[in-house]
Motif scaffolding. Structure first.
Motif, short mmCIF file in Angstrom:
data_model
loop_
_atom_site.label_atom_id
_atom_site.label_comp_id
_atom_site.label_asym_id
_atom_site.label_seq_id
_atom_site.Cartn_x
_atom_site.Cartn_y
_atom_site.Cartn_z
N GLY A 313 0.80 -1.21 0.00
CA GLY A 313 0.00 0.00 0.00
C GLY A 313 0.84 1.26 0.00
O GLY A 313 2.06 1.24 -0.16
N TYR A 314 0.14 2.38 0.18
CA TYR A 314 0.77 3.70 0.17
C TYR A 314 0.98 4.16 1.60
O TYR A 314 0.02 4.30 2.35
N LEU A 315 2.23 4.42 1.95
CA LEU A 315 2.55 4.86 3.31
C LEU A 315 1.88 6.20 3.61
O LEU A 315 1.87 7.09 2.77
N ASN A 316 1.33 6.35 4.81
CA ASN A 316 0.79 7.64 5.24
C ASN A 316 1.93 8.43 5.89
O ASN A 316 2.08 8.43 7.10
N SER A 317 2.72 9.10 5.06
CA SER A 317 3.93 9.75 5.58
C SER A 317 3.60 10.91 6.51
O SER A 317 4.41 11.29 7.35
N SER A 318 2.39 11.49 6.40
CA SER A 318 2.10 12.64 7.28
C SER A 318 1.99 12.21 8.75
O SER A 318 2.25 13.01 9.64
N TYR A 319 1.65 10.93 8.99
CA TYR A 319 1.65 10.44 10.38
C TYR A 319 3.05 10.58 10.99
O TYR A 319 3.23 10.80 12.18
#
Length: 469
Positions: A313-319
């Motif tokens: 999947g696509y990492l939630n980098s804003s976390y």
């Protein structure tokens, strides 16, 4: 002569034991290897998008001499290294970030933690230097009948004591600061064992050696070592779950009856020698021992549940504080021991077959991440870590001992020619540690069978080995 021998389990421990037994007893020994689940044990892979990935963190330290040997003998290759950076996350911010520039990393560690970093390295190196003596002892045919004796021969009482006290205590004693222990040591232990700095000092030292040295993995998957060794020894692999062992005697010698359940039903077979390489803890197996007098005792200690989620999947980098995913620089995230952090570590994993053209995905692209946690991740937690995902494959394990819960080390010798390998994980859990234990069990079985008692539990081995050369 030894006729049939049985090995219970076809993970790395079982396949290495079969290989070493044949090496010492000779090619005429008949070997039956029992395996219920599949060759390779914990060295398993999962398939995502037609590519295979290691489902467990699976790197091998450069100094792992037995593993290096297996790869050479079997004609396997080292997997190509794909560079990536790691960082330690506290749940709010990154406490330590790696850069492209090695010297800057050292400078950063130095700036943050001063001399602690050096003291840690010296401590680990001293332990490893003594541990490496085992290869010399084994090359000369020496074996140990208990884990305590093995440790004592390498590092005296100090090594035995290191199984009884925590890594935190030992490091604070040599002048490493509490802050370094909390930030760095805790993160390394969590990422590998999902456990805290209360694990024993010896276990911690072996793990930290792997964390700071160069590591490698097998092209095509580490489990190829297991299938390769079994093929090489021409062992007879029996797909069955062993349910118990009963003792009979014939002509004054012990004879063991191995009872098993297979898809065809129940069966049993007789052996002169048996090595059990699967955990015998009540929580893990309902294994029975019959007709043994005195009875074989219960095994102390518990296992640590751990969950591996392989997420495409696509990492939630804003976390992690990076609103623009293109700028997210890390491929491996370790975490500090923070109560509200629901995962131990996550890394962007490469397939087990890495072609020359392979490149890592850009941080904004969909990639395969392996997340380690204590509990299975719920939808909310997956949403926290990933903006969106195609698939999640979950494996729950109970593979690592719960290190803080135990003090006594399990025995190696259960009876005359009945041996137990898995106890070594209470000393340290790594592929090489298991290979060292397999070689020790094979030598021990051989030396006992041939009454070569001067090769077992010898004192002052360093001196003996020097004079033999």
């Amino acid at each position: 002569p030894l006729s049939p021998a049985a090995v219970v389990g076809a993970g790395l421990g079982g396949s290495a034991t079969a290989y070493f037994l044949q090496q010492h007893f000779g090619p005429q020994v008949q070997l039956d290897v029992y395996e219920a689940a599949g060759v390779g044990g914990r060295l398993a892979t999962v398939t995502v998008n037609k590519q295979q990935y290691e489902s467990r963190g699976a790197s091998i330290h450069a100094l792992s001499l037995h593993m290096q040997d297996f790869v050479k003998i079997l004609g396997l290759k080292h997997r190509r290294e794909v560079a990536g950076k790691s960082a330690i996350f506290s749940g709010e911010h990154f406490v330590l970030e790696e850069t492209d520039w090695y010297l800057l990393n050292l400078f950063r560690l130095w700036w943050h933690y001063g001399i602690s970093f050096l003291r840690l390295q010296m401590w680990v190196e001293e332990v490893m230097e003594k541990f490496m003596r085992i290869y010399k002892y084994q090359a000369h045919g020496y074996a140990f009948s208990s884990l305590e004796e093995l440790l004592r021969s390498l590092g005296g009482e100090a090594f035995v004591n290191m199984t009884q006290r925590s890594v935190a205590e030992s490091l604070l004693e040599v002048g490493v600061t509490q802050r370094f222990v909390d930030d760095v040591i805790a993160a390394v232990l969590r990422s590998s064992y999902g456990q805290s700095v209360l694990v024993p000092a010896f276990t911690g030292a072996m793990l930290l050696a792997g964390a700071q040295g160069s590591t490698w993995a097998v092209e095509g998957g580490n489990k190829l070592v297991c299938s390769g060794l079994l093929k090489l020894t021409k062992a007879n692999v029996i797909s069955a779950r062993v349910t118990g062992i009963s003792l009979h005697s014939s002509e004054g010698r012990a004879l063991y009856q191995v009872h098993y359940e297979s898809p065809e039903g129940q069966g049993s077979a007789f052996y002169d020698l048996v090595v059990v390489t699967t955990p015998l803890h009540p929580s893990r197996s309902n294994f029975t021992f019959e007709n043994f007098d005195p009875p074989i005792p219960d095994f102390p200690g518990a296992f640590q549940p751990s969950v591996t989620s392989v997420v495409h999947g696509y990492l939630n980098s804003s976390y992690f504080g990076f609103p623009d995913p293109k700028l997210f620089p890390f491929t491996s995230i370790l975490t500090t021991d923070t109560p509200d952090l629901f995962f131990h570590a996550m890394d962007n994993v490469c397939p087990v077959n890495i072609s020359a053209a392979f490149r890592r995905k850009q941080p904004q692209e969909a990639a395969v991440w392996r997340v380690l946690s204590r509990q299975p991740l719920d939808r909310q937690q997956l949403k926290t870590l990933f903006r969106s995902y195609y698939s999640v494959q979950v494996a729950e394990w109970q593979s690592q001992p719960r290190y803080d819960a135990t003090k006594a080390l399990p025995p190696i010798v259960l009876h005359e020619n009945l041996f137990y390998l898995s106890g070594v994980e209470w000393v340290a859990s790594s592929m090489e540690m298991i290979a060292v234990a397999a070689k020790n069990v094979a030598l021990l079985a051989y030396n006992r069978w041939h009454q070569e008692l001067d090769k077992i539990d010898q004192k002052d081995l360093m001196h003996k080995v020097k004079t033999e050369l």
